[in-house]
Design an enzyme around this catalytic site. Structure first.
Site, mmCIF file in Angstrom:
data_model
loop_
_atom_site.group_PDB
_atom_site.id
_atom_site.type_symbol
_atom_site.label_atom_id
_atom_site.label_comp_id
_atom_site.label_asym_id
_atom_site.label_seq_id
_atom_site.Cartn_x
_atom_site.Cartn_y
_atom_site.Cartn_z
ATOM 1 N N HIS A 169 0.866 -1.182 0.000
ATOM 2 C CA HIS A 169 0.000 0.000 0.000
ATOM 3 C C HIS A 169 0.904 1.234 0.000
ATOM 4 O O HIS A 169 1.945 1.233 0.675
ATOM 5 C CB HIS A 169 -0.841 0.083 1.282
ATOM 6 C CG HIS A 169 -2.148 -0.640 1.252
ATOM 7 N ND1 HIS A 169 -2.680 -1.240 2.370
ATOM 8 C CD2 HIS A 169 -3.059 -0.822 0.264
ATOM 9 C CE1 HIS A 169 -3.856 -1.769 2.068
ATOM 10 N NE2 HIS A 169 -4.108 -1.531 0.794
ATOM 11 N N CYS A 263 -2.466 2.816 9.012
ATOM 12 C CA CYS A 263 -3.491 1.857 8.577
ATOM 13 C C CYS A 263 -4.696 1.866 9.508
ATOM 14 O O CYS A 263 -5.818 1.629 9.079
ATOM 15 C CB CYS A 263 -2.935 0.436 8.550
ATOM 16 S SG CYS A 263 -1.535 0.215 7.485
#
Ligand code: ARG
Length: 270
Positions: A169, A263
């Protein structure tokens, strides 16, 4: 330079790790055989929330749903800029059920939610700098989703290709320090994307692979304080030299799922 950095209050959306576990492997960090200490995880997560509140930030929570062990990673479910909510469509079938819970929260809070047609994992890959959207692709979010996001927000979306599966990511390889600057790990990107970042941010704080492997780039900055993994010592020291104040928060149990501070944190920008 110290004391020149300005904090801006943020509104964060988070999800308690009540059902957190590593039950499947969708990134190289996840090993379903490695046990997660759920009490430790809950304590670490609570310490993150307390740190945000102690620094003057507002924290809203989504109710966690059973059977969705990664739902704690709130960043992946949407990206919100100027009160516009661009929802998510997860790559992994195991995570697809998360989107509706976040959409429901946003609708109850008075927001309309746009549901992307292409795979898009929210702030995991779409990182708002204050001027444009940096957009990761290569492992999860697709280039089609970048185009959708540009059309939806009407802000320039800059596609960046990720090349190292450990940094699957964008928010594992790069974070925004303030409206002027970012920190990132260059080798996580394709050569062309590296050049783009160097042109856009010539004074960026560069991190080492060790910093990145310690989830040091999965940090949250309020412009002055940087909530950062204590394991990323070298990066924290470098940020200090640039006038930022590192606030160490240890989310080691979440590293087992391939996630860290950012996150677990979605920012709601009204
Ligand atoms: N296990 C999750 C996944 O692989 C971790 C997500 C981490 N989130 C993030 N914003 N990088 O999807």
């Amino acid at each position: 330079m110290p004391d020149s950095r300005v904090r801006r209050s943020r509104r964060f959306l988070v999800c308690e790790p009540r059902h957190f576990a590593v039950q499947y492997a969708i990134n190289p960090w996840m090993h379903p055989d490695t046990p997660v200490d759920i009490d430790l995880a809950r304590g670490q997560w609570q310490a993150l929330i307390s740190a945000y509140e102690a620094h003057g930030h507002t924290v809203d929570t989504v109710e966690p749903a059973p059977g969705l062990p990664d739902m704690v990673f709130a960043a992946n479910s949407a990206v919100v800029v100027g009160g516009r909510v661009f929802g998510s469509l997860f790559h992994a079938p195991e995570r697809r059920g998360e989107s509706v819970h976040y959409d429901t929260w946003f609708k109850a809070a008075g927001y309309e939610v746009y549901r992307p047609e292409s795979v898009c994992e929210g702030e995991g890959d779409l990182v708002w700098t204050g001027r444009y959207m940096l957009a990761g692709t290569g492992f999860r979010t697709t280039r089609d989703a970048h185009r959708e996001a540009q059309e939806f927000f009407g802000h320039p979306v800059i596609s960046l290709t990720l090349v190292d599966p450990h940094f699957y990511h964008l928010d594992t390889a790069l974070f925004v320090l303030d409206e002027e600057n970012i920190a990132y790990f260059p080798e996580a990107f394709s050569p062309g994307s590296r050049e783009v970042l160097a042109r856009l941010f010539p004074d960026a704080v560069l991190a080492t692979r060790d910093d990145a492997l310690a989830f040091g780039l999965n940090s949250v900055s309020d412009g002055r304080h940087v909530f950062i993994a204590p394991q990323a010592e070298a990066l924290a020291a470098r940020l200090g030299e640039h006038g930022y104040l590192p606030v160490p928060v240890d989310l080691s149990e979440f590293h087992k799922a391939g996630g860290g501070i950012k996150c677990c944190t979605q920012e709601i920008r009204s």
